[in-house]
Motif scaffolding. Structure first.
Motif, PDB file in Angstrom:
ATOM      1  N   ARG A 164       3.941   6.657   4.150  1.00  0.00           N
ATOM      2  CA  ARG A 164       4.084   5.620   5.170  1.00  0.00           C
ATOM      3  C   ARG A 164       3.336   5.922   6.460  1.00  0.00           C
ATOM      4  O   ARG A 164       2.798   5.020   7.098  1.00  0.00           O
ATOM      5  CB  ARG A 164       5.569   5.397   5.452  1.00  0.00           C
ATOM      6  N   TRP A 223      -3.809   2.846   3.633  1.00  0.00           N
ATOM      7  CA  TRP A 223      -3.434   1.477   3.278  1.00  0.00           C
ATOM      8  C   TRP A 223      -4.663   0.618   2.990  1.00  0.00           C
ATOM      9  O   TRP A 223      -4.593  -0.333   2.212  1.00  0.00           O
ATOM     10  CB  TRP A 223      -2.595   0.865   4.396  1.00  0.00           C
ATOM     11  N   ASN A 259      -5.027  -1.528  -0.384  1.00  0.00           N
ATOM     12  CA  ASN A 259      -5.298  -2.966  -0.416  1.00  0.00           C
ATOM     13  C   ASN A 259      -6.479  -3.286  -1.319  1.00  0.00           C
ATOM     14  O   ASN A 259      -6.448  -4.262  -2.082  1.00  0.00           O
ATOM     15  CB  ASN A 259      -5.571  -3.489   0.995  1.00  0.00           C
ATOM     16  N   CYS A 282      -5.203  -2.839  -4.978  1.00  0.00           N
ATOM     17  CA  CYS A 282      -4.244  -3.881  -5.359  1.00  0.00           C
ATOM     18  C   CYS A 282      -4.933  -5.233  -5.511  1.00  0.00           C
ATOM     19  O   CYS A 282      -4.615  -6.001  -6.430  1.00  0.00           O
ATOM     20  CB  CYS A 282      -3.119  -3.961  -4.331  1.00  0.00           C
ATOM     21  N   SER A 323      -0.988 -11.626  -2.184  1.00  0.00           N
ATOM     22  CA  SER A 323       0.113 -12.280  -1.474  1.00  0.00           C
ATOM     23  C   SER A 323       0.397 -13.684  -1.978  1.00  0.00           C
ATOM     24  O   SER A 323       1.497 -14.201  -1.796  1.00  0.00           O
ATOM     25  CB  SER A 323      -0.195 -12.329   0.027  1.00  0.00           C
ATOM     26  N   GLN A 335       6.291 -10.472   0.329  1.00  0.00           N
ATOM     27  CA  GLN A 335       5.794  -9.391   1.167  1.00  0.00           C
ATOM     28  C   GLN A 335       6.481  -8.075   0.823  1.00  0.00           C
ATOM     29  O   GLN A 335       5.854  -7.011   0.835  1.00  0.00           O
ATOM     30  CB  GLN A 335       6.020  -9.718   2.649  1.00  0.00           C
ATOM     31  N   GLU A 336       7.777  -8.163   0.485  1.00  0.00           N
ATOM     32  CA  GLU A 336       8.505  -6.955   0.101  1.00  0.00           C
ATOM     33  C   GLU A 336       7.896  -6.322  -1.158  1.00  0.00           C
ATOM     34  O   GLU A 336       7.694  -5.114  -1.218  1.00  0.00           O
ATOM     35  CB  GLU A 336       9.979  -7.287  -0.156  1.00  0.00           C
ATOM     36  N   THR A 339       4.436  -4.725  -0.273  1.00  0.00           N
ATOM     37  CA  THR A 339       4.563  -3.449   0.424  1.00  0.00           C
ATOM     38  C   THR A 339       4.987  -2.351  -0.539  1.00  0.00           C
ATOM     39  O   THR A 339       4.444  -1.244  -0.513  1.00  0.00           O
ATOM     40  CB  THR A 339       5.585  -3.572   1.574  1.00  0.00           C
ATOM     41  N   ARG A 340       5.963  -2.653  -1.392  1.00  0.00           N
ATOM     42  CA  ARG A 340       6.445  -1.666  -2.357  1.00  0.00           C
ATOM     43  C   ARG A 340       5.342  -1.268  -3.346  1.00  0.00           C
ATOM     44  O   ARG A 340       5.178  -0.085  -3.681  1.00  0.00           O
ATOM     45  CB  ARG A 340       7.658  -2.217  -3.101  1.00  0.00           C
ATOM     46  N   ARG A 355       2.071  -1.359  -2.852  1.00  0.00           N
ATOM     47  CA  ARG A 355       1.067  -0.548  -2.173  1.00  0.00           C
ATOM     48  C   ARG A 355       1.592   0.862  -1.897  1.00  0.00           C
ATOM     49  O   ARG A 355       0.853   1.835  -2.021  1.00  0.00           O
ATOM     50  CB  ARG A 355       0.621  -1.245  -0.892  1.00  0.00           C
ATOM     51  N   GLU A 356       2.848   0.956  -1.519  1.00  0.00           N
ATOM     52  CA  GLU A 356       3.448   2.283  -1.331  1.00  0.00           C
ATOM     53  C   GLU A 356       3.377   3.098  -2.615  1.00  0.00           C
ATOM     54  O   GLU A 356       3.083   4.298  -2.584  1.00  0.00           O
ATOM     55  CB  GLU A 356       4.913   2.148  -0.897  1.00  0.00           C
TER      56      GLU A 356
END
Length: 384
Positions: free
Chosen positions: A278, A283, A287, A290, A297, A302-303, A306-307, A309-310
């Motif tokens: 994090r 990132w 991106n 992904c 998107s 969005q959740e 983010t998950r 990409r993490e």
């Protein structure tokens, strides 16, 4: 006797009695599987890879699978931009190891099948039966453009891979054969030496589409995929076994991949995860990747984005093994219950982190009955 029994009889570690086999993925590329700018002593050079391989042999791991990369993905880390080529990597590591099984990852559009078959047979002699082939279509357009071509249309790519591996298999087993197909024409195909392995080097593939899973079911000994949930993992293993048997009358096993953050306390593990993912995560490259995989998107919350990409930053989308040795061992027992034969694990820093994992987690896996104690004196492959 089927081919799996032949592999077991030859002492191939990929077919030993451990319910959950262990390997690592990507020690030959910068950052390995972690898309991060966090401090690490890990470098993808030969000396570091030898240290890692010997640690793994001493701990009883089964395999190492390198990443085939011809250029990085960009971003501040230029993730995987520095990469040791996989055929020469495998030959070098084979010469300084004794037990661990090695794979060569090969993008089939970048290598003629006759050259590939000869190189694998040569490494098989060097390793005395410890080399397998990871067959990859090639999916990163900028890499394939370096070779003067473009990424093939999806189904055409699998027709190409099918013809490619059919030629390799003939080179390993036949003499003086002719072949005229959609992509290759061969007159009097011939090769010596043949591989020393019985029945042949192990084949793996990670195709995830309908065409990809059919390719794996037809040719591969192991199908690789990511786990999303335990239930999805059980469904995947059952589907692939059924597909391979009903369509091609073949057996197949499954492997997945995981990333490890193992610390004495859960708090320490979570804090380190937060630091390298994090706080220091790349990132930008997450991106890029992904987007390349269509994780965008327009069709996801969005959740979820983010998950996702993490998870890519933490370990190329693998299953999270974050916590204490006891917590990680419990997770790995549950992974085994899905039906997978094993998992590739990755660390931010193999040399610094793997010893603690080996000392604390592996004994717990032995106690749980999914791995056997290591016999340091037992040679693995006996193909000659």
């Amino acid at each position: 006797m089927n081919r799996f029994d032949l592999y077991r009889g030859a002492g191939n570690p990929m077919f030993n009695d451990n319910k959950l086999k262990l390997g690592i993925f990507g020690p030959n590329v910068n950052n390995s599987c972690a898309m991060t700018l966090a401090d690490t002593s890990f470098t993808p050079d030969f000396r570091t890879n030898v240290k890692i391989a010997k640690m793994m042999e001493n701990a009883g791991y089964e395999c190492i699978i390198p990443v085939a990369r011809w250029r990085g993905f960009g971003g501040p880390s230029n993730f995987n931009g520095r990469c040791m080529e996989t055929y020469t990597w495998a030959a070098a590591i084979a010469a300084v190891t004794e037990k661990i099984y090695l794979f060569c990852t090969s993008h089939v559009p970048t290598m003629h099948p006759i050259v590939a078959s000869k190189m694998i047979a040569t490494i098989d002699d060097i390793s005395q039966g410890r080399i397998g082939l990871n067959i990859v279509n090639g999916w990163f357009p900028k890499e394939l453009e370096m070779f003067g071509g473009k990424k093939m249309e999806h189904d055409k790519g699998y027709r190409y891979s099918t013809e490619w591996i059919e030629i390799v298999l003939k080179m390993w087993s036949e003499q003086y054969f002719d072949h005229k197909g959609e992509f290759f024409e061969i007159k009097d195909g011939w090769q010596e030496p043949k591989p020393v392995q019985n029945p042949r080097p192990v084949l793996i593939n990670a195709g995830s589409s309908t065409a990809g899973m059919n390719f794996a079911a037809r040719f591969a000994d192991f199908h690789f995929s990511f786990l999303e949930t335990y239930e999805q993992g059980r469904e995947w293993t059952l589907h692939m076994k059924k597909l391979a048997w009903e369509e091609y009358h073949r057996e197949i096993n499954m492997f997945t991949t995981s990333f490890v953050v193992c610390r004495p306390t859960e708090k320490e593990a979570r804090e380190f995860y937060d630091y390298y993912v994090r706080e220091q995560g790349d990132w930008e490259v997450a991106n890029i990747i992904c987007d390349m995989f269509g994780i965008q998107s327009a069709s996801n919350s969005q959740e979820f984005l983010t998950r996702a990409r993490e998870n890519f930053i933490a370990g190329w989308g693998g299953w999270a093994l974050v916590g204490t040795p006891e917590q990680i061992a419990e997770e790995m027992v549950n992974l085994s219950k899905t039906g997978v034969s094993g998992t590739l694990v990755s660390f931010l820093d193999y040399v610094e982190e793997m010893p603690y994992f080996n000392e604390t987690v592996l004994p717990l896996l032995e106690q749980a009955g999914i791995r056997n104690p290591v016999n340091q004196d037992l040679p693995v492959c006996q193909n000659t």
